[in-house]
Design an enzyme around this catalytic site. Structure first.
Site, PDB file in Angstrom:
ATOM      1  CE1 TYR A 146       3.179  90.693  12.076  1.00  0.00           C
ATOM      2  CE2 TYR A 146       4.443  92.689  11.776  1.00  0.00           C
ATOM      3  CZ  TYR A 146       3.791  91.797  12.606  1.00  0.00           C
ATOM      4  OH  TYR A 146       3.753  92.036  13.958  1.00  0.00           O
ATOM      5  CE  LYS A 177       4.253  90.699  17.332  1.00  0.00           C
ATOM      6  NZ  LYS A 177       5.030  91.838  17.662  1.00  0.00           N
TER       7      LYS A 177
HETATM    8  P1  FBP Z   1       1.707  96.221  17.970  1.00  0.00           P
HETATM    9  O1  FBP Z   1       1.054  95.300  18.950  1.00  0.00           O
HETATM   10  O2  FBP Z   1       1.880  97.609  18.506  1.00  0.00           O
HETATM   11  O3  FBP Z   1       1.040  96.173  16.626  1.00  0.00           O
HETATM   12  O4  FBP Z   1       3.188  95.672  17.779  1.00  0.00           O
HETATM   13  C1  FBP Z   1       3.440  94.474  17.133  1.00  0.00           C
HETATM   14  C2  FBP Z   1       4.415  94.701  16.018  1.00  0.00           C
HETATM   15  O5  FBP Z   1       4.781  93.497  15.399  1.00  0.00           O
HETATM   16  C3  FBP Z   1       5.690  95.411  16.454  1.00  0.00           C
HETATM   17  O6  FBP Z   1       6.641  94.503  16.929  1.00  0.00           O
HETATM   18  C4  FBP Z   1       6.051  96.130  15.211  1.00  0.00           C
HETATM   19  O7  FBP Z   1       6.759  97.299  15.451  1.00  0.00           O
HETATM   20  C5  FBP Z   1       4.742  96.481  14.622  1.00  0.00           C
HETATM   21  O8  FBP Z   1       3.823  95.500  15.024  1.00  0.00           O
HETATM   22  C6  FBP Z   1       4.823  96.563  13.134  1.00  0.00           C
HETATM   23  O9  FBP Z   1       3.557  96.790  12.650  1.00  0.00           O
HETATM   24  P2  FBP Z   1       3.234  96.977  11.123  1.00  0.00           P
HETATM   25  O10 FBP Z   1       4.375  96.441  10.312  1.00  0.00           O
HETATM   26  O11 FBP Z   1       1.964  96.217  10.904  1.00  0.00           O
HETATM   27  O12 FBP Z   1       3.042  98.423  10.931  1.00  0.00           O
END
Ligand code: FBP
Length: 263
Positions: A146, A177
């Site tokens: 991310y 992911k």
């Molecule tokens: P979602 O499909 O609910 O967005 O979940 C994916 C995910 O990667 C989770 O594993 C994690 O808790 C969440 O997104 C974290 O989201 P962010 O850091 O963007 O708030």
């Protein structure tokens, strides 16, 4: 062939595609942000994973210990951060690969890397060791990559999402992911950049309508991705098993969104 090449995502694939259910949001965001009376209970989500035909479930260690029922393959996320500290994010390991695999029965290890954070190097280093140990133990390593922190203006542009995918490949992730860029053409660049690492879309907050989310999913599949690793768009849905059925039909049966739901 080097030994590490024998580790694959095969446990989680059907015809090369996959849909995974993620449930670590209670840690990442706090229960009052994402949960209601039903989905605050991990058993509710465990049940959706098997009734919905998911190819894997993602839990943190504590939830896996107390709620994992063995009906779908387990991915243990071995790091996390809370939403409370401000500034560039870091996410440190809280569960060993050994414990995840031998005690919890994990079939893959998950780890989040905040690309662009001033602390990214710590996560690159930690993931490096985790990936090596996962492979030694015969399980794949999945990197949530991310883009985040003060250096990141837009975390879902074509360029930055492809960068995230590529960093995952180069770090040895078996799957990355990543967030959706918004259209299949730009997302296909991320898929190409990931090379032989499988690409899973991360869902994000619940879309306004089922159709909106399914259109994203269709775009992800059109772009050549392996599938989804999503949470809120499934277990926040009024009818999560029906949503899972729609997802399966789009991912595995190549159905159109229009054939499933109408606006
Ligand atoms: P979602 O499909 O609910 O967005 O979940 C994916 C995910 O990667 C989770 O594993 C994690 O808790 C969440 O997104 C974290 O989201 P962010 O850091 O963007 O708030």
């Amino acid at each position: 062939m080097p030994r590490h090449n024998s580790v694959t995502m095969g446990t989680f694939l059907r015809d090369g595609k996959s849909m995974l259910l993620a449930y670590d949001q209670g840690f990442e965001h706090g229960p009052s942000v994402d949960f209601n009376d039903k989905n605050v209970d991990p058993s509710y989500v465990m049940d959706i994973a098997s009734k919905g035909g998911f190819n894997g479930i993602v839990f943190q260690k504590g939830v896996a210990e107390k709620y994992y029922d063995g009906k779908v393959p387990l991915i243990v996320k071995v790091n996390a951060k809370s939403s409370l500290p401000k500034g560039d994010p870091n996410s440190k390991q809280n569960c060993s690969v050994e414990y995840a695999v031998t005690s919890l029965g994990a079939r893959a290890i998950g780890y989040t890397i905040y690309l662009g954070s001033q602390l990214e190097g710590e996560m690159f280093q930690e993931f490096g060791a985790i990936q090596e140990e996962a492979h030694e133990r015969g399980v794949p390593a999945i990197a949530w990559v991310y883009p985040r922190g003060q250096a990141i203006a837009n975390d879902s542009s074509k360029e930055i999402v492809a960068y995230a995918a590529r960093v995952g490949l180069e770090l040895g992730a078996d799957a990355v992911k990543i967030k959706y860029t918004g259209d299949p053409e730009s997302f296909s660049w991320a898929v190409k950049s990931a090379g032989r690492a499988h690409v899973f879309m991360s869902g994000g907050p619940k879309a306004p309508t089922d159709q909106d989310f399914l259109n994203q999913v269709k775009g992800v599949i059109q772009a050549g991705a392996t599938g989804l690793a999503v949470g809120r768009n499934v277990w926040q849905n009024e009818n999560p098993v029906q949503m899972a059925n729609y997802l399966r039909q789009i991912i595995f049966e190549k159905k159109t969104v229009e054939s499933l739901v109408t606006s």
